[in-house]
Design an enzyme around this catalytic site. Structure first.
Site, PDB file in Angstrom:
ATOM      1  N   ASN A 170       2.326   1.458   4.307  1.00 18.05           N
ATOM      2  CA  ASN A 170       2.645   0.178   4.967  1.00 18.05           C
ATOM      3  C   ASN A 170       2.360   0.245   6.479  1.00 18.05           C
ATOM      4  OD1 ASN A 170       5.577  -1.972   5.495  1.00 18.05           O
ATOM      5  ND2 ASN A 170       3.506  -2.591   5.018  1.00 18.05           N
ATOM      6  N   CYS A 187       0.869  -1.186   0.000  1.00 18.38           N
ATOM      7  CA  CYS A 187       0.000   0.000   0.000  1.00 18.38           C
ATOM      8  C   CYS A 187       0.902   1.230   0.000  1.00 18.38           C
ATOM      9  CB  CYS A 187      -0.963  -0.030   1.180  1.00 18.38           C
ATOM     10  SG  CYS A 187      -0.184  -0.023   2.802  1.00 18.38           S
ATOM     11  N   ASP A 201      -8.185   3.573   1.088  1.00 14.74           N
ATOM     12  CA  ASP A 201      -7.276   4.056   2.129  1.00 14.74           C
ATOM     13  C   ASP A 201      -8.101   4.517   3.336  1.00 14.74           C
ATOM     14  OD1 ASP A 201      -5.459   5.395   3.668  1.00 14.74           O
ATOM     15  OD2 ASP A 201      -4.652   6.618   2.043  1.00 14.74           O
ATOM     16  N   CYS A 210      -1.353   0.686   7.329  1.00 13.68           N
ATOM     17  CA  CYS A 210      -2.782   0.349   7.464  1.00 13.68           C
ATOM     18  C   CYS A 210      -3.149  -0.888   6.647  1.00 13.68           C
ATOM     19  CB  CYS A 210      -3.664   1.527   7.056  1.00 13.68           C
ATOM     20  SG  CYS A 210      -3.517   2.964   8.155  1.00 13.68           S
ATOM     21  N   ARG A 211      -3.333  -0.721   5.334  1.00 14.14           N
ATOM     22  CA  ARG A 211      -3.905  -1.804   4.526  1.00 14.14           C
ATOM     23  C   ARG A 211      -2.970  -2.989   4.332  1.00 14.14           C
ATOM     24  NH1 ARG A 211      -5.225   2.054  -0.319  1.00 14.14           N
ATOM     25  NH2 ARG A 211      -3.355   2.982   0.605  1.00 14.14           N
ATOM     26  N   SER A 212      -1.712  -2.731   3.916  1.00 15.03           N
ATOM     27  CA  SER A 212      -0.860  -3.897   3.586  1.00 15.03           C
ATOM     28  C   SER A 212      -0.423  -4.690   4.826  1.00 15.03           C
ATOM     29  CB  SER A 212       0.329  -3.511   2.700  1.00 15.03           C
ATOM     30  OG  SER A 212       1.195  -2.622   3.332  1.00 15.03           O
TER      31      SER A 212
HETATM   32  P1  4NP Z   1      -1.807   2.754   4.069  1.00 19.43           P
HETATM   33  O1  4NP Z   1      -2.480   4.078   4.657  1.00 19.43           O
HETATM   34  O2  4NP Z   1      -1.265   3.127   2.697  1.00 19.43           O
HETATM   35  O3  4NP Z   1      -2.931   1.810   3.992  1.00 19.43           O
HETATM   36  O4  4NP Z   1      -0.705   2.348   5.029  1.00 19.43           O
HETATM   37  C1  4NP Z   1      -1.796   5.306   4.740  1.00 19.43           C
HETATM   38  C2  4NP Z   1      -0.914   5.525   5.758  1.00 19.43           C
HETATM   39  C3  4NP Z   1      -0.257   6.737   5.867  1.00 19.43           C
HETATM   40  C4  4NP Z   1      -0.511   7.725   4.934  1.00 19.43           C
HETATM   41  C5  4NP Z   1      -1.386   7.497   3.893  1.00 19.43           C
HETATM   42  C6  4NP Z   1      -2.036   6.285   3.794  1.00 19.43           C
HETATM   43  N1  4NP Z   1       0.129   8.975   5.057  1.00 19.43           N
HETATM   44  O5  4NP Z   1      -0.166   9.864   4.255  1.00 19.43           O
HETATM   45  O6  4NP Z   1       0.983   9.149   5.945  1.00 19.43           O
END
Ligand code: 4NP
Length: 171
Positions: free
Chosen positions: A27, A24, A142, A29-31
């Site tokens: 790294n 993602c 997201d 939340c989703r992945s």
């Molecule tokens: P992820 O979610 O891609 O599912 O880990 C996010 C985590 C952090 C951010 C964006 C999306 N950020 O902008 O810091």
């Protein structure tokens, strides 16, 4: 299943080892949630020796961090302990993994740009390809700027997609 998933399933079925990288943006939340859900499935099925699971982010903002606290809380309620430390995806991942699974179209574009060869690029199959079409989601949204329901939706989609991925590639 579609063309991409059929092709990958044919290529990987019967292999001694299957190496999967979930990707993602951050790294956190989703992945890492996909990583935890998939690991729980292969552990429960008694085939953790065949399946090697990891996750990474296209961005490097959170390198070394545990998953987002909200993601950990929602995952724990379903029995998943998320202990992965965030890392950025690297070109070598295309050698180290058989299947690279982005969560959304932006992650997928970034991975395609990073892929060093057409064979490497062929390892990229989006998470949505494994999720039941009845969900009507063409990506895993997201949850970072969402409330609880965003995190629950991520887990619902991932539990569905990871189970179908496992069933498609199991021996
Ligand atoms: P992820 O979610 O891609 O599912 O880990 C996010 C985590 C952090 C951010 C964006 C999306 N950020 O902008 O810091």
């Amino acid at each position: 299943m579609n063309h991409d998933t059929d092709q990958i399933a044919r290529r990987l079925k019967g292999k001694d080892e299957i190496r999967i990288l979930f990707v993602c943006l951050g790294n956190i939340c989703r992945s890492p949630a996909a990583h935890g859900v998939m690991q729980a499935i292969v552990d429960a099925e008694g085939c953790a020796d065949r399946w090697h699971i990891d996750s990474a982010g296209t961005g490097d903002y959170h390198t070394g961090d545990l998953p987002d606290k909200r993601m950990r809380i929602h995952a724990r309620r379903r029995g998943y302990e998320l202990i992965h430390r965030a890392r950025q995806v690297r070109e070598r991942d295309f050698d180290d993994f058989d299947l690279i699974i982005p969560m959304d179209a932006s992650n997928e574009r970034n991975l395609r740009r990073l892929a060093p060869t057409p064979d490497a690029e062929a390892k990229i199959v989006p998470m949505a390809a494994w999720i039941d079409k009845a969900s009507r989601y063409d990506h895993v949204p997201d949850p970072y700027y969402e409330g609880s329901e965003g995190f629950e939706l991520v887990l619902d989609l991932l539990e569905n997609g990871c189970r179908r991925l496992f069933d498609a590639l199991k021996n």
